[in-house]
Structure formats: structure tokens, C-alpha cells
Scaffold this motif. Structure first.
Motif, mmCIF file in Angstrom:
data_model
loop_
_atom_site.group_PDB
_atom_site.id
_atom_site.type_symbol
_atom_site.label_atom_id
_atom_site.label_comp_id
_atom_site.label_asym_id
_atom_site.label_seq_id
_atom_site.Cartn_x
_atom_site.Cartn_y
_atom_site.Cartn_z
ATOM 1 N N ILE A 28 1.068 -1.404 -0.253
ATOM 2 C CA ILE A 28 -0.431 0.495 0.151
ATOM 3 C C ILE A 28 0.799 1.087 -0.023
ATOM 4 N N LEU A 29 0.594 2.667 -1.502
ATOM 5 C CA LEU A 29 1.623 3.464 -1.133
ATOM 6 C C LEU A 29 0.797 4.444 -0.576
ATOM 7 N N PHE A 30 1.469 5.167 0.666
ATOM 8 C CA PHE A 30 0.766 6.354 1.476
ATOM 9 C C PHE A 30 1.015 7.978 1.196
ATOM 10 N N LEU A 31 -0.344 8.985 0.382
ATOM 11 C CA LEU A 31 0.335 10.081 -0.199
ATOM 12 C C LEU A 31 -0.469 11.074 0.503
ATOM 13 N N HIS A 32 0.707 12.038 0.688
ATOM 14 C CA HIS A 32 -0.242 12.548 2.485
ATOM 15 C C HIS A 32 -0.511 13.763 1.386
ATOM 16 N N GLY A 33 -1.394 14.940 2.204
ATOM 17 C CA GLY A 33 -1.389 16.300 1.394
ATOM 18 C C GLY A 33 -0.671 16.797 1.610
ATOM 19 N N TRP A 34 -0.912 18.781 1.136
ATOM 20 C CA TRP A 34 -0.061 19.448 1.300
ATOM 21 C C TRP A 34 0.333 20.024 2.449
ATOM 22 N N GLY A 35 0.881 20.282 2.130
ATOM 23 C CA GLY A 35 1.571 21.190 3.839
ATOM 24 C C GLY A 35 1.834 20.046 4.963
ATOM 25 N N PHE A 62 8.579 18.548 0.041
ATOM 26 C CA PHE A 62 7.474 18.469 1.162
ATOM 27 C C PHE A 62 8.388 17.455 2.325
ATOM 28 N N GLY A 63 8.126 17.422 3.333
ATOM 29 C CA GLY A 63 8.914 16.498 4.667
ATOM 30 C C GLY A 63 10.726 16.679 4.653
ATOM 31 N N HIS A 64 11.305 15.574 3.971
ATOM 32 C CA HIS A 64 12.839 15.978 4.207
ATOM 33 C C HIS A 64 13.218 15.195 2.197
ATOM 34 N N SER A 65 11.957 15.331 1.403
ATOM 35 C CA SER A 65 12.194 15.309 0.275
ATOM 36 C C SER A 65 12.436 16.343 -0.591
ATOM 37 N N SER A 66 13.191 16.359 -1.664
ATOM 38 C CA SER A 66 13.911 17.920 -2.327
ATOM 39 C C SER A 66 12.929 17.935 -3.259
ATOM 40 N N ILE A 67 13.336 19.421 -3.731
ATOM 41 C CA ILE A 67 12.445 19.559 -5.267
ATOM 42 C C ILE A 67 13.199 21.024 -5.445
ATOM 43 N N ASN A 68 13.541 21.141 -6.870
ATOM 44 C CA ASN A 68 14.217 21.951 -7.397
ATOM 45 C C ASN A 68 13.669 22.872 -8.552
ATOM 46 N N TYR A 147 3.639 38.140 -0.181
ATOM 47 C CA TYR A 147 2.911 37.400 -0.517
ATOM 48 C C TYR A 147 2.739 36.459 0.935
ATOM 49 N N ARG A 148 2.841 36.169 1.732
ATOM 50 C CA ARG A 148 2.992 35.417 2.906
ATOM 51 C C ARG A 148 1.729 36.433 3.648
ATOM 52 N N PHE A 149 2.150 37.349 3.420
ATOM 53 C CA PHE A 149 0.895 38.705 4.080
ATOM 54 C C PHE A 149 -0.696 37.714 3.686
ATOM 55 N N PHE A 150 -0.849 37.658 2.424
ATOM 56 C CA PHE A 150 -2.088 36.841 1.675
ATOM 57 C C PHE A 150 -2.086 35.856 1.730
ATOM 58 N N ALA A 151 -0.826 34.955 1.958
ATOM 59 C CA ALA A 151 -1.178 33.302 0.986
ATOM 60 C C ALA A 151 -1.975 32.564 2.257
ATOM 61 N N THR A 152 -2.254 31.429 1.465
ATOM 62 C CA THR A 152 -2.596 30.523 2.515
ATOM 63 C C THR A 152 -2.391 29.871 3.328
ATOM 64 N N LYS A 153 -2.880 29.691 4.141
ATOM 65 C CA LYS A 153 -1.900 28.928 5.931
ATOM 66 C C LYS A 153 -1.840 27.910 5.404
ATOM 67 N N ASP A 154 -1.473 27.288 4.342
ATOM 68 C CA ASP A 154 -1.123 25.661 4.076
ATOM 69 C C ASP A 154 0.336 26.007 3.475
ATOM 70 N N SER A 159 9.283 28.111 1.402
ATOM 71 C CA SER A 159 9.415 28.519 0.626
ATOM 72 C C SER A 159 8.765 29.259 -0.607
ATOM 73 N N GLN A 160 9.640 29.893 -1.131
ATOM 74 C CA GLN A 160 8.972 30.667 -1.935
ATOM 75 C C GLN A 160 8.664 29.993 -3.445
ATOM 76 N N THR A 161 9.159 28.773 -3.708
ATOM 77 C CA THR A 161 8.798 27.908 -4.564
ATOM 78 C C THR A 161 7.776 27.312 -4.178
ATOM 79 N N MET A 162 7.982 26.607 -2.807
ATOM 80 C CA MET A 162 6.539 26.134 -3.038
ATOM 81 C C MET A 162 5.100 26.272 -2.601
ATOM 82 N N TYR A 163 4.665 27.965 -2.955
ATOM 83 C CA TYR A 163 4.072 29.060 -2.616
ATOM 84 C C TYR A 163 3.903 28.814 -4.279
#
Length: 239
Positions: A28-35, A62-68, A147-154, A159-163
Motif C-alpha cells: 500500500i502506498l500512502f500519499l500525504h496532503g499539502w503542507g 515536503f518532509g525530507h524530500s527535495s525539489i528543484n 505574498y506571505r501576508f496574503f497566502a493561504t495557511k497551507d 519557501s517561495q518555490t513551494m508557494y
């Protein structure tokens, strides 16, 4: 916890994952949600489904996985599929919570379990529409960090990249993907969910032919308290 490096489109993604019950033949593969990350899925399901190997994955960024860089959901799906291929794993079932539900659906498994899944774009409230309009009007006069003032709590603490990724994926409508979904699908939803409202679950249920829909007590993270009910329901279904 382990890490697997995946080369995809000339970028290397270091993906963090964990395997439980490794002696079991089906996964079973388990995939989490945003944030979120794999730990919340492990917290909910780590001690149940003992006859299956569990694969918990931190999605890129997310977590300990990288993104480029900024990627969309289709790219997330391709990266996860490349990860599964590298591990030589074909999950018998995929669980997806919230944003993970979009990725899980597009992976086209034989059996799909959606937990308050994203993918249905709900109409924005007047408050949200006003906030967006105000942001667009003021954006040219402030630095990028504004942007952080207006951004969703998610995106709190992200980082800016994830936003930018969030902006890319948040309005993706998966209605067509749900309509053409061939998986044996079980949909569980928190009755008090405000992040992905119950009506979204009802619509996904209507779109996926032959799907089963189970509203549960609780909010967007109902499964933290209702995991055993999820297990019991699936076992009784004969999966």
C-alpha cells in the motif's frame, strides 16, 4: 527512513520514504496532503493493515524530500511513478489524502482510497475573491516576501518555490480524471471538513463509477481518529 535519488528531466530528486512490514508480498502506498509529510500518514495507518507492506513517501518539496523548481501535479505523478519503478514496486492500493489524492488518482492504481481528496475546485467566497483582487492590485508596490501576508495557511513556513507550486496546482480541476477513473475506489471524508468540503466528496463519488462513499466524523484530518474504521470498511469489502 531511507532516501532514493530519482533523475527526472535532468533534475535529481532525493525522495524520503519508509517501508513497514517488508515481508508482505503486496504494498500500500500512502500519499500525504499539502503542507504535510509521510509521518502523519504513518501515524494514522502504521499499526493497521498488517498483511500489507506499507510505503510512506514524502512528496517532492515536503518532509525530507527535495525539489528543484516549480512543478505541476502531472510532474509529481511522473516523479512518483519513476520512484516506484526504481524500487520495483507496483502498489496493490494507493491511499491519497487531500493533495495526495490528486496524485494517487492520476497514478491510475487498481484500487484507490481517497481521504478528503483535492481535485474539485470549489467556488471562492466573496472574502477570498476580495483578498485576491487586493493582492493583485498591491503586488507591484511590494517585495516578493509580501505574498506571505496574503497566502493561504497551507504555505506557512514554506519557501517561495513551494508557494509557486501551490499557485500552479491549487486550481487544477480533476473532474475528467475522476470521471474516467477505472480503479476500485473507496472515498472517505470528514463531515466537518472545511478545507475540502463534503460536497466535493459527493461530487467525486458521483463522477467515479462504482465508487463507495463513507462520510466520517471529523475534519480534514478525520483519518487520524478514524483509521481503524477505514481498515474495517476495506476489509469487509473483501479487498
Amino acid at each position: 527512513m531511507a532516501k532514493k535519488e530519482i533523475l527526472f528531466q535532468n533534475s535529481t530528486y532525493a525522495l524520503s520514504y519508509e517501508l513497514l512490514n517488508q515481508n508482505q508480498p503486496q504494498t500500500i502506498l500512502f500519499l500525504h496532503g499539502w503542507g504535510s509529510n509521510k509521518e502523519i500518514m504513518k501515524q494514522a495507518f502504521g499499526k493497521i493493515f498488517p498483511s500489507y507492506q506499507h510505503l510512506y513517501l514524502d512528496l517532492p518539496g515536503f518532509g525530507h524530500s527535495s525539489i528543484n523548481g516549480v512543478i505541476d501535479t502531472a510532474t509529481y505523478v511522473q516523479i512518483v511513478q519513476a520512484f516506484l519503478d526504481a524500487l520495483h514496486v507496483k502498489p496493490a492500493m494507493i491511499f491519497g489524502h487531500s493533495y495526495g489524492g490528486k496524485v494517487a488518482t492520476l497514478l491510475k492504481p487498481e484500487m484507490l482510497v481517497l481521504l478528503s481528496s483535492a481535485g474539485i475546485v470549489a467556488p471562492k467566497s466573496l472574502k477570498v475573491r476580495t483578498k485576491i483582487a487586493l493582492f493583485k492590485m498591491l503586488k507591484p508596490f511590494f517585495p516578493k516576501s509580501f505574498y506571505r501576508f496574503f497566502a493561504t495557511k497551507d504555505v506557512d513556513g514554506m519557501s517561495q518555490t513551494m508557494y509557486e507550486v501551490l499557485k500552479c496546482v491549487v486550481n487544477e480541476d480533476l473532474s475528467e480524471a475522476f470521471l474516467t477513473c477505472k480503479a476500485k475506489t473507496f472515498i472517505f471524508w470528514g463531515k466537518e471538513d472545511r478545507a475540502t468540503p463534503l460536497k466535493s466528496g459527493e461530487k467525486i463519488h458521483a463522477l467515479i463509477q462504482g465508487s463507495h462513499f463513507y462520510p466520517q466524523e471529523g475534519d480534514h484530518f478525520f483519518f487520524l481518529k478514524q483509521a481503524k474504521i477505514v481498515e474495517k470498511t476495506l476489509l469487509e469489502s473483501g479487498f
